[in-house]
Each structure stands twice: as structure tokens, then as C-alpha cells.
Design a protein around this motif. Sequence first.
Motif, PDB file in Angstrom:
ATOM      1  N   GLY A 119     -69.702 -14.179  70.669  1.00 57.09           N
ATOM      2  CA  GLY A 119     -68.280 -14.315  70.353  1.00 57.09           C
ATOM      3  C   GLY A 119     -68.069 -14.113  68.859  1.00 57.09           C
ATOM      4  N   ASP A 120     -67.370 -15.040  68.245  1.00 57.13           N
ATOM      5  CA  ASP A 120     -67.121 -14.980  66.800  1.00 57.13           C
ATOM      6  C   ASP A 120     -68.087 -15.878  66.037  1.00 57.13           C
ATOM      7  OD1 ASP A 120     -65.148 -13.071  66.653  1.00 57.13           O
ATOM      8  OD2 ASP A 120     -63.502 -14.497  66.805  1.00 57.13           O
ATOM      9  N   SER A 121     -69.364 -15.816  66.407  1.00 60.48           N
ATOM     10  CA  SER A 121     -70.355 -16.611  65.680  1.00 60.48           C
ATOM     11  C   SER A 121     -71.626 -15.802  65.460  1.00 60.48           C
ATOM     12  CB  SER A 121     -70.681 -17.915  66.412  1.00 60.48           C
ATOM     13  OG  SER A 121     -71.369 -17.656  67.609  1.00 60.48           O
ATOM     14  N   LEU A 122     -72.258 -16.072  64.335  1.00 59.99           N
ATOM     15  CA  LEU A 122     -73.547 -15.471  63.980  1.00 59.99           C
ATOM     16  C   LEU A 122     -74.540 -16.597  63.762  1.00 59.99           C
ATOM     17  CD1 LEU A 122     -72.539 -12.884  61.225  1.00 59.99           C
ATOM     18  CD2 LEU A 122     -73.214 -12.371  63.562  1.00 59.99           C
TER      19      LEU A 122
ATOM     20  N   MET B 163     -70.758 -20.464  52.233  1.00 62.13           N
ATOM     21  CA  MET B 163     -71.371 -19.379  52.990  1.00 62.13           C
ATOM     22  C   MET B 163     -70.302 -18.365  53.387  1.00 62.13           C
ATOM     23  SD  MET B 163     -73.731 -21.773  55.502  1.00 62.13           S
ATOM     24  CE  MET B 163     -73.700 -20.619  56.816  1.00 62.13           C
ATOM     25  N   GLU B 164     -70.711 -17.106  53.504  1.00 59.50           N
ATOM     26  CA  GLU B 164     -69.800 -16.093  54.021  1.00 59.50           C
ATOM     27  C   GLU B 164     -70.590 -14.968  54.662  1.00 59.50           C
ATOM     28  OE1 GLU B 164     -68.328 -12.748  50.883  1.00 59.50           O
ATOM     29  OE2 GLU B 164     -67.502 -14.735  50.557  1.00 59.50           O
ATOM     30  N   ALA B 165     -69.910 -14.224  55.528  1.00 53.46           N
ATOM     31  CA  ALA B 165     -70.506 -13.060  56.179  1.00 53.46           C
ATOM     32  C   ALA B 165     -69.673 -11.838  55.846  1.00 53.46           C
ATOM     33  CB  ALA B 165     -70.573 -13.261  57.687  1.00 53.46           C
ATOM     34  N   GLN B 166     -70.360 -10.718  55.675  1.00 46.23           N
ATOM     35  CA  GLN B 166     -69.704  -9.448  55.399  1.00 46.23           C
ATOM     36  C   GLN B 166     -70.307  -8.394  56.319  1.00 46.23           C
ATOM     37  OE1 GLN B 166     -70.547  -8.659  51.269  1.00 46.23           O
ATOM     38  NE2 GLN B 166     -69.251 -10.324  50.532  1.00 46.23           N
ATOM     39  N   TYR B 167     -69.493  -7.381  56.635  1.00 44.59           N
ATOM     40  CA  TYR B 167     -70.000  -6.268  57.430  1.00 44.59           C
ATOM     41  C   TYR B 167     -69.495  -4.969  56.830  1.00 44.59           C
ATOM     42  CZ  TYR B 167     -70.837  -2.905  61.086  1.00 44.59           C
ATOM     43  OH  TYR B 167     -71.260  -1.795  61.765  1.00 44.59           O
ATOM     44  N   GLY B 168     -70.412  -4.025  56.647  1.00 46.23           N
ATOM     45  CA  GLY B 168     -70.047  -2.701  56.163  1.00 46.23           C
ATOM     46  C   GLY B 168     -71.263  -1.804  56.159  1.00 46.23           C
ATOM     47  N   GLN B 169     -71.047  -0.525  56.386  1.00 48.66           N
ATOM     48  CA  GLN B 169     -72.109   0.476  56.359  1.00 48.66           C
ATOM     49  C   GLN B 169     -73.304   0.076  57.226  1.00 48.66           C
ATOM     50  OE1 GLN B 169     -72.709   0.886  52.097  1.00 48.66           O
ATOM     51  NE2 GLN B 169     -71.181   2.514  52.013  1.00 48.66           N
TER      52      GLN B 169
ATOM     53  N   SER C 211     -60.667 -15.653  61.010  1.00 52.77           N
ATOM     54  CA  SER C 211     -60.944 -15.782  59.569  1.00 52.77           C
ATOM     55  C   SER C 211     -62.392 -15.450  59.251  1.00 52.77           C
ATOM     56  CB  SER C 211     -60.601 -17.188  59.080  1.00 52.77           C
ATOM     57  OG  SER C 211     -61.471 -18.142  59.651  1.00 52.77           O
ATOM     58  N   GLY C 212     -63.077 -14.804  60.173  1.00 45.88           N
ATOM     59  CA  GLY C 212     -64.491 -14.480  60.000  1.00 45.88           C
ATOM     60  C   GLY C 212     -65.321 -15.281  60.972  1.00 45.88           C
ATOM     61  N   PRO C 213     -66.563 -14.877  61.160  1.00 45.71           N
ATOM     62  CA  PRO C 213     -67.411 -15.570  62.133  1.00 45.71           C
ATOM     63  C   PRO C 213     -67.865 -16.945  61.639  1.00 45.71           C
ATOM     64  CG  PRO C 213     -68.671 -13.907  60.976  1.00 45.71           C
ATOM     65  CD  PRO C 213     -67.247 -13.750  60.525  1.00 45.71           C
ATOM     66  N   SER C 214     -68.055 -17.853  62.605  1.00 48.23           N
ATOM     67  CA  SER C 214     -68.735 -19.107  62.293  1.00 48.23           C
ATOM     68  C   SER C 214     -70.200 -18.758  62.050  1.00 48.23           C
ATOM     69  CB  SER C 214     -68.612 -20.101  63.453  1.00 48.23           C
ATOM     70  OG  SER C 214     -67.273 -20.479  63.629  1.00 48.23           O
ATOM     71  N   LEU C 215     -70.857 -19.517  61.180  1.00 49.94           N
ATOM     72  CA  LEU C 215     -72.231 -19.206  60.786  1.00 49.94           C
ATOM     73  C   LEU C 215     -73.145 -20.394  61.028  1.00 49.94           C
ATOM     74  CD1 LEU C 215     -71.392 -17.550  57.351  1.00 49.94           C
ATOM     75  CD2 LEU C 215     -71.865 -16.381  59.504  1.00 49.94           C
ATOM     76  N   LEU C 216     -74.364 -20.107  61.478  1.00 47.09           N
ATOM     77  CA  LEU C 216     -75.405 -21.113  61.632  1.00 47.09           C
ATOM     78  C   LEU C 216     -76.714 -20.486  61.174  1.00 47.09           C
ATOM     79  CD1 LEU C 216     -76.367 -23.910  62.622  1.00 47.09           C
ATOM     80  CD2 LEU C 216     -76.640 -22.892  64.894  1.00 47.09           C
ATOM     81  N   ILE C 217     -77.335 -21.091  60.191  1.00 47.30           N
ATOM     82  CA  ILE C 217     -78.631 -20.652  59.671  1.00 47.30           C
ATOM     83  C   ILE C 217     -79.614 -21.764  59.997  1.00 47.30           C
ATOM     84  CG2 ILE C 217     -79.879 -19.794  57.656  1.00 47.30           C
ATOM     85  CD1 ILE C 217     -77.175 -18.317  58.291  1.00 47.30           C
ATOM     86  N   GLU C 218     -80.702 -21.434  60.696  1.00 50.66           N
ATOM     87  CA  GLU C 218     -81.643 -22.449  61.157  1.00 50.66           C
ATOM     88  C   GLU C 218     -83.086 -22.079  60.840  1.00 50.66           C
ATOM     89  OE1 GLU C 218     -80.078 -24.232  65.248  1.00 50.66           O
ATOM     90  OE2 GLU C 218     -80.562 -22.096  65.371  1.00 50.66           O
ATOM     91  N   LYS C 219     -83.884 -23.094  60.633  1.00 51.07           N
ATOM     92  CA  LYS C 219     -85.328 -22.914  60.586  1.00 51.07           C
ATOM     93  C   LYS C 219     -85.823 -22.903  62.021  1.00 51.07           C
ATOM     94  CE  LYS C 219     -85.703 -24.990  56.053  1.00 51.07           C
ATOM     95  NZ  LYS C 219     -86.019 -26.202  55.302  1.00 51.07           N
TER      96      LYS C 219
END
Length: 124
Positions: free
Chosen positions: A7-10, A53-59, A90-98
Motif C-alpha cells: 500500500g502506502d508503506s515502505l 525521515m523521508e522517502a523520495q522516488y525518481g529516476q 503525504s508520502g509513504p509510511s516508513l519502517l526501518i528494522e534490524k
Amino acid sequence: MKLRIHGDSLRLRLNRSDVKQFLETGIRTESIHFGSGTTLTYTLETSSQLTEMEAQYGQDCIRVLLPLSLAQEWAGSDQISLSLDRVENSGPSLLIEKDFKCLHGDESNPDPNHIPSKLGRSLA
């Protein structure tokens, strides 16, 4: 480093060597190659200019950027995850995990790069 899009999450999951490289260099990059000669690249990067935190997409590249101090604190500690929930559009929700070793799964082909769990149970 693993990427999950739902969905709208990374979600990015980093094993021990991913976290080490990210801590030492400030960036971790992976790519997936398609038969048509195109490549999708995804990165986890630090930025001294950001405050969240933020996410970007391009190229054909998905970039997840972390404020430098937050990235260093997370990567150099026992902290398991970082997250940012976003409101719709407003952009994807983000989760960074070990990426911890699973304590109840198939261990016939163990990954030596998983981060050992200190809790004695699965964190998945």
C-alpha cells in the motif's frame, strides 16, 4: 537489505552486515534488475539536512533518508526499529528494522548475517 512495499508503506530490513555498512558509510544500496535492461535501485541514506525521515522516488530509485544523528543512534545501538506514520497522500509510511534471527523458523539454511535476538524470542 530487504524492501517491502505494501500500500502506502515502505519497510526496509537490514541484517548485521547491512547495519555495519550503513553505520560506517552512511548509505546502503540494493538493486533489482529486470529483463528489459531496467533496474530499480533502493537506498537507505543519511542526511545532515533533515529533521525527520523521508522517502523520495525518481529516476528508478527509491531513497529513504534519515537525519544523520537519528541514523547513527539507531545503527549504533540495540534499538530495533525506526518508524514514521504518514497521513494519506503525504508520502509513504516508513519502517526501518534490524533483521533478527527467527527463533521458531526453518534453520536448515541459517543466515549468519541475521542479528541475534537478545530477548530469546522472535521479534517478527
